[in-house]
Design a protein around this motif. Structure first.
Motif, PDB file in Angstrom:
ATOM      1  N   GLN A 158       0.828  -1.203   0.000  1.00  0.00           N
ATOM      2  CA  GLN A 158       0.000   0.000   0.000  1.00  0.00           C
ATOM      3  C   GLN A 158       0.862   1.252   0.000  1.00  0.00           C
ATOM      4  O   GLN A 158       0.561   2.224  -0.693  1.00  0.00           O
ATOM      5  CB  GLN A 158      -0.945   0.002   1.206  1.00  0.00           C
ATOM      6  N   ARG A 159       1.941   1.237   0.771  1.00  0.00           N
ATOM      7  CA  ARG A 159       2.845   2.393   0.823  1.00  0.00           C
ATOM      8  C   ARG A 159       3.453   2.653  -0.559  1.00  0.00           C
ATOM      9  O   ARG A 159       3.533   3.794  -1.015  1.00  0.00           O
ATOM     10  CB  ARG A 159       3.941   2.159   1.858  1.00  0.00           C
TER      11      ARG A 159
ATOM     12  N   ASP B  78       0.743   4.141  -2.757  1.00  0.00           N
ATOM     13  CA  ASP B  78       0.522   5.543  -2.358  1.00  0.00           C
ATOM     14  C   ASP B  78       1.607   6.443  -2.925  1.00  0.00           C
ATOM     15  O   ASP B  78       1.323   7.513  -3.475  1.00  0.00           O
ATOM     16  CB  ASP B  78       0.487   5.678  -0.838  1.00  0.00           C
ATOM     17  N   GLU B  79       2.856   6.019  -2.800  1.00  0.00           N
ATOM     18  CA  GLU B  79       3.968   6.836  -3.291  1.00  0.00           C
ATOM     19  C   GLU B  79       3.897   7.017  -4.800  1.00  0.00           C
ATOM     20  O   GLU B  79       4.138   8.111  -5.313  1.00  0.00           O
ATOM     21  CB  GLU B  79       5.297   6.206  -2.882  1.00  0.00           C
TER      22      GLU B  79
ATOM     23  N   ILE C  15       1.182   6.936  -6.685  1.00  0.00           N
ATOM     24  CA  ILE C  15       0.056   7.821  -6.985  1.00  0.00           C
ATOM     25  C   ILE C  15       0.406   9.263  -6.645  1.00  0.00           C
ATOM     26  O   ILE C  15       0.130  10.187  -7.429  1.00  0.00           O
ATOM     27  CB  ILE C  15      -1.205   7.362  -6.225  1.00  0.00           C
ATOM     28  N   ILE C  16       1.022   9.467  -5.498  1.00  0.00           N
ATOM     29  CA  ILE C  16       1.386  10.822  -5.072  1.00  0.00           C
ATOM     30  C   ILE C  16       2.381  11.443  -6.037  1.00  0.00           C
ATOM     31  O   ILE C  16       2.193  12.569  -6.510  1.00  0.00           O
ATOM     32  CB  ILE C  16       1.932  10.792  -3.628  1.00  0.00           C
TER      33      ILE C  16
ATOM     34  N   TYR D  68       2.315  14.281   0.712  1.00  0.00           N
ATOM     35  CA  TYR D  68       1.468  13.694   1.740  1.00  0.00           C
ATOM     36  C   TYR D  68       0.641  14.770   2.446  1.00  0.00           C
ATOM     37  O   TYR D  68      -0.492  14.536   2.836  1.00  0.00           O
ATOM     38  CB  TYR D  68       2.297  12.911   2.763  1.00  0.00           C
TER      39      TYR D  68
ATOM     40  N   ILE E 275      -2.554  15.468   0.549  1.00  0.00           N
ATOM     41  CA  ILE E 275      -3.554  14.413   0.691  1.00  0.00           C
ATOM     42  C   ILE E 275      -4.195  14.445   2.071  1.00  0.00           C
ATOM     43  O   ILE E 275      -5.416  14.357   2.206  1.00  0.00           O
ATOM     44  CB  ILE E 275      -2.914  13.042   0.424  1.00  0.00           C
TER      45      ILE E 275
ATOM     46  N   TYR F 107      -9.823  13.494   1.001  1.00  0.00           N
ATOM     47  CA  TYR F 107      -9.278  12.381   1.779  1.00  0.00           C
ATOM     48  C   TYR F 107     -10.322  11.849   2.752  1.00  0.00           C
ATOM     49  O   TYR F 107     -10.480  10.646   2.911  1.00  0.00           O
ATOM     50  CB  TYR F 107      -8.026  12.843   2.534  1.00  0.00           C
TER      51      TYR F 107
END
Length: 63
Positions: A17-18, A21-22, A24-25, A32, A35, A41
């Motif tokens: 997941q991390r 997330d990275e 996508i960001i 972060y 978001i 969010y």
């Protein structure tokens, strides 16, 4: 499943997941802070909780 196996799977899921997330960001030029401060969010979190509730409904919904 033992506690250790569960913990290992849980940690693996969090690592995946991390990474997602990275990606996508970075792909959207966000941070972060963007978001976590965004109103979207909160809506996304509520949506995810709704999906979880729907998935687990068969375990508690008797009607």
């Amino acid at each position: 499943m033992t506690k250790e196996e569960f913990t290992a799977k849980w940690n693996h899921m969090l690592q995946l997941q991390r990474k997602l997330d990275e990606r996508i960001i970075q792909g959207n030029g966000l941070t972060y802070e963007n978001i976590l401060d965004a109103e979207g969010y909160r809506y996304a979190l509520l949506d995810e909780l709704g999906e979880l509730n729907h998935e687990l409904k068969k375990n508690w919904c008797w009607w």
